[in-house]
Design a protein around this motif. Sequence first.
Motif, PDB file in Angstrom:
ATOM      1  N   HIS A  84      36.648  43.277  34.166  1.00 51.98           N
ATOM      2  CA  HIS A  84      36.204  44.175  33.106  1.00 51.98           C
ATOM      3  C   HIS A  84      37.407  44.728  32.361  1.00 51.98           C
ATOM      4  N   ILE A  85      37.339  44.641  31.021  1.00 53.08           N
ATOM      5  CA  ILE A  85      38.361  45.212  30.144  1.00 53.08           C
ATOM      6  C   ILE A  85      37.749  46.421  29.450  1.00 53.08           C
ATOM      7  N   PRO A  86      38.205  47.622  29.758  1.00 55.32           N
ATOM      8  CA  PRO A  86      37.638  48.807  29.105  1.00 55.32           C
ATOM      9  C   PRO A  86      38.085  48.916  27.649  1.00 55.32           C
ATOM     10  N   GLY A  87      37.169  49.280  26.776  1.00 63.02           N
ATOM     11  CA  GLY A  87      37.521  49.551  25.396  1.00 63.02           C
ATOM     12  C   GLY A  87      37.343  48.366  24.471  1.00 63.02           C
ATOM     13  N   CYS A 135      35.921  43.494  41.581  1.00 59.28           N
ATOM     14  CA  CYS A 135      36.158  43.551  40.136  1.00 59.28           C
ATOM     15  C   CYS A 135      37.631  43.800  39.848  1.00 59.28           C
ATOM     16  N   ALA A 136      38.194  43.033  38.912  1.00 61.78           N
ATOM     17  CA  ALA A 136      39.513  43.323  38.363  1.00 61.78           C
ATOM     18  C   ALA A 136      39.312  44.208  37.142  1.00 61.78           C
ATOM     19  N   LEU A 137      39.794  45.438  37.236  1.00 60.60           N
ATOM     20  CA  LEU A 137      39.699  46.375  36.124  1.00 60.60           C
ATOM     21  C   LEU A 137      40.975  46.249  35.299  1.00 60.60           C
ATOM     22  N   CYS A 138      40.839  45.961  34.000  1.00 58.63           N
ATOM     23  CA  CYS A 138      41.992  45.585  33.165  1.00 58.63           C
ATOM     24  C   CYS A 138      42.162  46.531  31.985  1.00 58.63           C
ATOM     25  N   PRO A 139      42.653  47.738  32.229  1.00 56.61           N
ATOM     26  CA  PRO A 139      42.850  48.665  31.117  1.00 56.61           C
ATOM     27  C   PRO A 139      44.019  48.263  30.242  1.00 56.61           C
ATOM     28  N   GLY A 140      43.978  48.716  28.995  1.00 55.97           N
ATOM     29  CA  GLY A 140      45.125  48.610  28.109  1.00 55.97           C
ATOM     30  C   GLY A 140      45.931  49.891  28.207  1.00 55.97           C
ATOM     31  N   PHE A 141      46.359  50.419  27.071  1.00 59.35           N
ATOM     32  CA  PHE A 141      47.147  51.651  27.076  1.00 59.35           C
ATOM     33  C   PHE A 141      46.273  52.812  27.547  1.00 59.35           C
ATOM     34  N   THR A 142      46.744  53.502  28.584  1.00 62.88           N
ATOM     35  CA  THR A 142      45.977  54.573  29.216  1.00 62.88           C
ATOM     36  C   THR A 142      46.857  55.812  29.337  1.00 62.88           C
TER      37      THR A 142
END
Length: 269
Positions: free
Chosen positions: A232-235, A182-189
């Motif tokens: 997966h893009i969190p948020g 899985c590529a985990l793709c967070p934005g501002f963290t």
Amino acid sequence: MTLQRPLSLITGASSGIGAEFARQLAARGHDLVLTARRTDRLETLAGELREQHGSQVSVLPHDLADPSAPKWLHDTLEQRGLQVDWLINNAGYGVPGTFEANDWSVHADFLQVLLTAPTELAWRLLPGMRRRGHGRVVNVASLAGHVPAPAGHTLYAASKAYLIKFSQALALENQPHGVNVCALCPGFTWSEFHDVTRTRDKMDKLPGFMWLSAREVVRQGIVAVERGDAVHIPGRVNRFIKTFVQLLPDRLALWLSARESKRYRNTGI
């Protein structure tokens, strides 16, 4: 290490998302191998996890900018008889300024850490996962890999886009063998990332709803890789941004990215 407990290797484990992966996987009953440059922080985290969760934690400090680091990590694990079940490719950072504003050695180190090291670690560790019929790989990418790249931090979005495409291909190749990627793709963290890139003053001006905690990013990442999501893009806000930008004409999306990025990039222009 006991055979009953999964073993997770986490790069960039000394702070932020990497340290949070260590905490949450330890809470799930994992033993851990932690690597990063800052030995003191790794040892402190290892002590915390041993005490709180009874995890067996190996600390292997190394700088992934060293091209020999992935092989050294793999060989050291083999010598200790350790088999990695979860690989968390998290190590990363940003290089402020425009492309020509930095020496090539700075870019070479960046590419080694962000592209070559995670690719080689996956290449070295996936065969064992496939033989055992189970494994998990999380490549920590970014929302930046889904949207037009702004000026400044020139290689960052490009490297994250690579990790996304790399993860998609690996997911298709390995899921039939019991291995999820899985590529985990967070934005501002919330993390030290923007302190290191000297953009904290700009980042603090962004509205709170655009931010997620490292804890929530990691929680969603673990759920996503277990579920078999290749990306997966969190948020919800981040997922909206990705969808909205993709619906725009390229020229308009790039203009919008250039305008908004001035809020949080040190371009050096």
